[in-house]
Design an enzyme around this catalytic site. Structure first.
Site, mmCIF file in Angstrom:
data_model
loop_
_atom_site.group_PDB
_atom_site.id
_atom_site.type_symbol
_atom_site.label_atom_id
_atom_site.label_comp_id
_atom_site.label_asym_id
_atom_site.label_seq_id
_atom_site.Cartn_x
_atom_site.Cartn_y
_atom_site.Cartn_z
ATOM 1 N N HIS A 62 0.830 -1.220 0.000
ATOM 2 C CA HIS A 62 0.000 0.000 0.000
ATOM 3 C C HIS A 62 0.857 1.260 0.000
ATOM 4 O O HIS A 62 0.595 2.210 -0.720
ATOM 5 C CB HIS A 62 -0.942 0.002 1.209
ATOM 6 C CG HIS A 62 -1.939 1.103 1.199
ATOM 7 N ND1 HIS A 62 -1.625 2.385 1.593
ATOM 8 C CD2 HIS A 62 -3.247 1.130 0.848
ATOM 9 C CE1 HIS A 62 -2.710 3.152 1.487
ATOM 10 N NE2 HIS A 62 -3.705 2.402 1.033
ATOM 11 N N CYS A 63 1.881 1.318 0.832
ATOM 12 C CA CYS A 63 2.835 2.437 0.950
ATOM 13 C C CYS A 63 2.326 3.619 1.773
ATOM 14 O O CYS A 63 3.087 4.551 2.025
ATOM 15 C CB CYS A 63 3.292 2.961 -0.403
ATOM 16 S SG CYS A 63 4.202 1.762 -1.361
ATOM 17 N N ASP A 64 1.073 3.636 2.157
ATOM 18 C CA ASP A 64 0.559 4.730 2.999
ATOM 19 C C ASP A 64 -0.572 4.203 3.882
ATOM 20 O O ASP A 64 -1.550 4.892 4.129
ATOM 21 C CB ASP A 64 0.067 5.883 2.133
ATOM 22 C CG ASP A 64 -0.214 7.146 2.942
ATOM 23 O OD1 ASP A 64 0.417 7.320 4.010
ATOM 24 O OD2 ASP A 64 -1.070 7.939 2.536
ATOM 25 N N LEU A 65 -0.434 2.966 4.335
ATOM 26 C CA LEU A 65 -1.485 2.366 5.142
ATOM 27 C C LEU A 65 -1.366 2.875 6.567
ATOM 28 O O LEU A 65 -0.364 2.648 7.240
ATOM 29 C CB LEU A 65 -1.385 0.847 5.112
ATOM 30 C CG LEU A 65 -2.580 0.116 5.670
ATOM 31 C CD1 LEU A 65 -3.825 0.409 4.849
ATOM 32 C CD2 LEU A 65 -2.328 -1.370 5.701
ATOM 33 N N ASN A 69 -6.358 5.870 6.348
ATOM 34 C CA ASN A 69 -6.691 5.182 5.110
ATOM 35 C C ASN A 69 -7.400 3.846 5.317
ATOM 36 O O ASN A 69 -7.471 3.026 4.413
ATOM 37 C CB ASN A 69 -5.434 4.978 4.273
ATOM 38 C CG ASN A 69 -4.857 6.299 3.832
ATOM 39 O OD1 ASN A 69 -5.585 7.273 3.700
ATOM 40 N ND2 ASN A 69 -3.566 6.340 3.615
#
Length: 135
Positions: A62-65, A69
């Site tokens: 995901h890279c921004d979990l 979010n």
């Protein structure tokens, strides 16, 4: 979003898009950051980590979990994933670092904000194990 939804990930359903805007269905629940109390915080964490592992099994990070979010249904602890334009392949040179950041962020939120003792996050930080895990 459609690809994730088509693979049965809990995501809002895309209805339409125009340039940089996407019209989607409402996700049931509230952002995890607004969930002051959860009846079973561990259930919500398990759900969130299951999403992380399932993404990895599909070759994605995901890279921004984080708590902003994930939409959680407070009564059921079901988690809906949102905000994923920054996803990368598990083959990306920085995938392990992004994966670890996602997991550490969830760990920090549950221990610091929800005051739920999870112990050490080290056992959660293995991208290869998540990719190979059973559904």
């Amino acid at each position: 979003m459609r690809a994730l939804h088509d693979h049965s990930f809990r995501t809002p359903e895309a209805i339409d898009c125009n340039r940089h805007a996407v019209l989607m269905t409402a996700a049931p629940g509230v952002p995890l950051t607004q969930a002051q109390q959860l009846p079973e915080p561990m259930d919500a964490l398990r759900e969130a980590l299951a999403v992380v592992a399932r993404l990895a099994r599909h070759g994605l990070v995901h890279c921004d979990l984080n708590e902003f979010n994930l939409i959680v249904e407070p009564k059921t602890s079901k988690v809906t994933l949102i905000d994923f334009p920054q996803m990368v392949s598990t083959k990306h040179p920085n995938a392990v670092a992004y994966f670890e950041r996602d997991v550490k962020g969830l760990h920090k939120f549950f221990t610091m904000k929800l005051k739920y003792d999870l112990g050490d996050a080290a056992e959660l930080l293995d991208l290869e194990a998540a990719e190979a895990s059973d559904p």
